[in-house]
Design a protein around this motif. Structure first.
Motif, PDB file in Angstrom:
ATOM      1  N   GLY A 100     -12.056  54.565 -35.499  1.00 46.06           N
ATOM      2  CA  GLY A 100     -11.875  53.497 -34.528  1.00 46.06           C
ATOM      3  C   GLY A 100     -11.890  52.150 -35.228  1.00 46.06           C
ATOM      4  O   GLY A 100     -12.018  52.050 -36.451  1.00 46.06           O
ATOM      5  N   ARG A 101     -11.774  51.091 -34.460  1.00 51.57           N
ATOM      6  CA  ARG A 101     -11.762  49.745 -35.044  1.00 51.57           C
ATOM      7  C   ARG A 101     -13.182  49.328 -35.393  1.00 51.57           C
ATOM      8  O   ARG A 101     -14.002  49.043 -34.524  1.00 51.57           O
ATOM      9  CB  ARG A 101     -11.134  48.749 -34.088  1.00 51.57           C
ATOM     10  N   SER A 141     -11.180  42.056 -44.595  1.00 51.29           N
ATOM     11  CA  SER A 141     -10.325  41.057 -45.236  1.00 51.29           C
ATOM     12  C   SER A 141      -9.490  40.324 -44.191  1.00 51.29           C
ATOM     13  O   SER A 141      -8.800  40.958 -43.379  1.00 51.29           O
ATOM     14  CB  SER A 141      -9.396  41.704 -46.251  1.00 51.29           C
ATOM     15  N   PRO A 142      -9.500  38.994 -44.199  1.00 48.19           N
ATOM     16  CA  PRO A 142      -8.690  38.245 -43.238  1.00 48.19           C
ATOM     17  C   PRO A 142      -7.211  38.220 -43.601  1.00 48.19           C
ATOM     18  O   PRO A 142      -6.393  37.683 -42.856  1.00 48.19           O
ATOM     19  CB  PRO A 142      -9.290  36.835 -43.317  1.00 48.19           C
ATOM     20  N   LEU A 143      -6.852  38.804 -44.748  1.00 51.17           N
ATOM     21  CA  LEU A 143      -5.443  38.810 -45.163  1.00 51.17           C
ATOM     22  C   LEU A 143      -4.648  39.898 -44.459  1.00 51.17           C
ATOM     23  O   LEU A 143      -3.430  39.760 -44.267  1.00 51.17           O
ATOM     24  CB  LEU A 143      -5.331  39.013 -46.675  1.00 51.17           C
ATOM     25  N   PRO A 164      -7.050  34.582 -40.362  1.00 54.68           N
ATOM     26  CA  PRO A 164      -6.513  35.888 -39.968  1.00 54.68           C
ATOM     27  C   PRO A 164      -5.311  35.734 -39.036  1.00 54.68           C
ATOM     28  O   PRO A 164      -5.140  34.705 -38.384  1.00 54.68           O
ATOM     29  CB  PRO A 164      -7.682  36.557 -39.239  1.00 54.68           C
ATOM     30  N   GLU A 165      -4.503  36.764 -38.989  1.00 54.67           N
ATOM     31  CA  GLU A 165      -3.413  36.805 -38.015  1.00 54.67           C
ATOM     32  C   GLU A 165      -4.004  37.060 -36.629  1.00 54.67           C
ATOM     33  O   GLU A 165      -5.142  37.532 -36.502  1.00 54.67           O
ATOM     34  CB  GLU A 165      -2.410  37.904 -38.378  1.00 54.67           C
ATOM     35  N   PRO A 166      -3.256  36.760 -35.567  1.00 53.08           N
ATOM     36  CA  PRO A 166      -3.749  37.045 -34.211  1.00 53.08           C
ATOM     37  C   PRO A 166      -4.117  38.515 -34.055  1.00 53.08           C
ATOM     38  O   PRO A 166      -3.457  39.390 -34.606  1.00 53.08           O
ATOM     39  CB  PRO A 166      -2.561  36.664 -33.325  1.00 53.08           C
ATOM     40  N   VAL A 167      -5.173  38.783 -33.290  1.00 52.92           N
ATOM     41  CA  VAL A 167      -5.657  40.157 -33.139  1.00 52.92           C
ATOM     42  C   VAL A 167      -4.818  40.897 -32.114  1.00 52.92           C
ATOM     43  O   VAL A 167      -5.243  41.132 -30.990  1.00 52.92           O
ATOM     44  CB  VAL A 167      -7.145  40.176 -32.734  1.00 52.92           C
ATOM     45  N   ALA A 219      -8.521  42.513 -39.004  1.00 52.02           N
ATOM     46  CA  ALA A 219      -9.971  42.721 -38.948  1.00 52.02           C
ATOM     47  C   ALA A 219     -10.547  42.148 -37.661  1.00 52.02           C
ATOM     48  O   ALA A 219     -10.178  41.044 -37.240  1.00 52.02           O
ATOM     49  CB  ALA A 219     -10.633  42.076 -40.158  1.00 52.02           C
ATOM     50  N   ILE A 220     -11.466  42.881 -37.023  1.00 56.94           N
ATOM     51  CA  ILE A 220     -12.092  42.372 -35.800  1.00 56.94           C
ATOM     52  C   ILE A 220     -13.297  41.491 -36.118  1.00 56.94           C
ATOM     53  O   ILE A 220     -13.770  40.745 -35.265  1.00 56.94           O
ATOM     54  CB  ILE A 220     -12.521  43.530 -34.880  1.00 56.94           C
ATOM     55  N   ALA A 221     -13.817  41.598 -37.343  1.00 54.62           N
ATOM     56  CA  ALA A 221     -14.926  40.739 -37.773  1.00 54.62           C
ATOM     57  C   ALA A 221     -14.600  40.236 -39.170  1.00 54.62           C
ATOM     58  O   ALA A 221     -15.227  40.635 -40.145  1.00 54.62           O
ATOM     59  CB  ALA A 221     -16.235  41.503 -37.766  1.00 54.62           C
ATOM     60  N   PRO A 222     -13.584  39.384 -39.297  1.00 54.23           N
ATOM     61  CA  PRO A 222     -13.092  39.002 -40.621  1.00 54.23           C
ATOM     62  C   PRO A 222     -14.117  38.221 -41.418  1.00 54.23           C
ATOM     63  O   PRO A 222     -14.817  37.361 -40.895  1.00 54.23           O
ATOM     64  CB  PRO A 222     -11.865  38.144 -40.310  1.00 54.23           C
ATOM     65  N   ALA A 223     -14.206  38.531 -42.689  1.00 56.17           N
ATOM     66  CA  ALA A 223     -15.046  37.780 -43.615  1.00 56.17           C
ATOM     67  C   ALA A 223     -14.272  36.551 -44.096  1.00 56.17           C
ATOM     68  O   ALA A 223     -13.049  36.475 -43.950  1.00 56.17           O
ATOM     69  CB  ALA A 223     -15.431  38.664 -44.793  1.00 56.17           C
TER      70      ALA A 223
END
Length: 468
Positions: free
Chosen positions: A59-60, A66-68, A252-255, A261-265
């Motif tokens: 799952g997510r 990574s925010p990339l 990050p790109e739009p979710v 990533a749902i919790a980007p560093a």
């Protein structure tokens, strides 16, 4: 309603500073199974039930931070592979044809319905096989960093749950499994073959050929399915703008994708840096390998290749795939008692090396290239094959069988009519102004324009010409 209300929060998070790693809201979201608003295909109840039974670790989750990652960066790497892979595939299939499957000397021999159309491999341009094999091996090595980067960018998909929400998506996932497995298998076996390291214990030729067709089928399916999405993703962001974006400005790109990533560093590198890193890695591989095909001063740069950079002395200093010791060829086999047998005419003809040197000699500057990707251009001289055919009474041969003193797997080769009759096709006796060395085929070897190196038979014992 709760799932719908959660989306604005996610979109806001994608364009702001990351939430603390211990955020309960993020943990709750990561662990919660898909809501009822998720669309499922037939049979919907079956897929929905699977979706609610998420195994641990799938799952997510916050594991990929990574925010990339996102559709845009994945599509950048995908576009590069889309440009390179068709050329790697095409040159590989052409090289198989160059080995003469119509004479059952291309490996694997029996491929059933997977066989390619047969046609006579041309002898012009003389560097044709050097080009196709050099591109196949060279591009195959250069794209390794891109393949690894593409796999890194999509790794969250491997942990997505449910793995499928419809039969169509299940088929897509299966094709993706064949695609990823296929390209990794082809790269691994290809690199090991270049190194002569057959640790896998099965026939490289058969496995690489069959694996190629599995990969081709998955690749075509993947392109058909994903190409529209890739185009949309590429248009979603400006490449020029991303190449100007610093690490501090990277967001990050739009979710709206399970790649994001749902919790980007915080970013440790910009997208510009990531693209530069992958591109630099590909360029480094090219610099350290291309010299084996290009030759000249670049030959000394080919540090990653198993052939080394020195292969003999003086004029015979060029690549050797199989030494005389490996072929168990001794001075006794090639000494004064050696004779060349010419067969196929009214009566056999035998010639020693002195008699061959007394015949009209022809010189030609020709490349010799091998399946591992290396090639070298040398100045050869000897007797034209068509003159030998005429000498035995077969002036217009349909094909010729060349047999070596070497009794190994490649101790014989069948040449097409155009390869025998080409004006530069030689039974070479000398190279670069001196006698062939024993490792390079003394007392005589075949050299034919655009012919794979393994069929440029060394230590020739006999040639049989067959008339039309």
């Amino acid at each position: 309603m709760q799932a719908a209300a959660r989306r604005p929060c996610l979109s806001s998070m994608a364009n702001s500073s990351p939430r603390p790693s211990g955020s309960r809201e993020v943990d709750h979201l990561a662990a919660e199974p898909p809501g009822e608003d998720v669309e499922y295909g037939f049979p919907a109840t079956f897929w929905r039930t699977i979706g609610k039974r998420r195994p641990p670790g799938l799952g997510r989750t916050r594991a990929w931070r990574s925010p990339l990652r996102g559709p845009w960066l994945t599509s950048i790497f995908g576009a590069v592979l889309l440009a390179m892979l068709p050329l790697v595939i095409l040159t590989g299939l052409l090289d198989y044809i160059a080995y003469g499957p119509q004479f059952r000397q291309a490996f694997p021999v029996d491929v059933g319905w997977m066989h390619l159309p047969f046609f006579d491999w041309p002898t012009r341009p003389s560097w044709l096989f050097r080009l196709t094999e050099g591109l196949h091996v060279g591009l195959g090595l250069v794209m390794i960093p891109v393949v690894l980067a593409k796999l890194w960018s999509v790794v969250p998909k491997l942990f997505a749950w449910p793995a499928s929400r419809s039969i169509a998506q299940l088929l897509e996932r299966l094709s993706l499994l064949l695609l990823v497995g296929g390209i990794l298998f082809e790269i691994a076996t290809g690199v090991l073959n270049i190194q002569y390291d057959y640790i896998f214990g099965f026939s490289f030729y058969r496995a690489h050929y069959v694996g190629a067709w599995v990969f081709i089928g998955a690749f075509v399916s993947h392109v058909v399915i994903k190409l529209p999405k890739m185009v949309r993703a590429l248009r979603s962001r400006s490449l020029r703008a991303e190449l100007r974006t610093t690490r501090a400005e990277t967001r990050p790109e739009p979710v709206d994708s399970d790649l994001v990533a749902i919790a980007p560093a915080p970013a440790t590198i910009s997208r510009r840096g990531a693209i530069g890193l992958v591109g630099g890695g590909a360029l480094l591989v090219a610099v350290l390998t291309a010299g084996q095909t290009i030759g000249g001063f670049t030959r000394s740069w080919a540090l990653l290749l198993p052939r080394g950079r020195s292969y003999g002395e003086g004029p015979n200093d060029f690549q050797v795939n199989k030494t005389a010791v490996a072929a168990q060829i001794t001075a006794r086999d090639t000494g004064p008692a050696w004779r060349l047998s010419l067969l196929g005419g009214p009566r056999p003809v035998q010639l020693d090396r002195t008699e061959l040197l007394a015949m009209p000699q022809h010189a030609a500057t020709l490349p010799i290239a091998c399946v591992e990707g290396w090639s070298a251009t040398q100045d050869w001289s000897g007797v034209r094959l068509r003159d030998l055919a005429a000498a035995v009474g077969v002036p217009d041969p349909e094909w010729a069988m060349v047999v070596s003193i070497d009794t190994g797997s490649f101790g014989r080769a069948t040449l097409q009519a155009n390869q025998v009759l080409d004006p530069d096709a030689l039974l070479a006796l000398r190279v670069n102004g001196t006698d062939l060395s024993l490792d390079h085929g003394f007392p005589a070897r075949v050299i034919v324009p655009a012919l794979p190196g393994v069929h440029c038979t060394k230590w020739v014992r006999s040639i049989e010409f067959r008339s039309r």
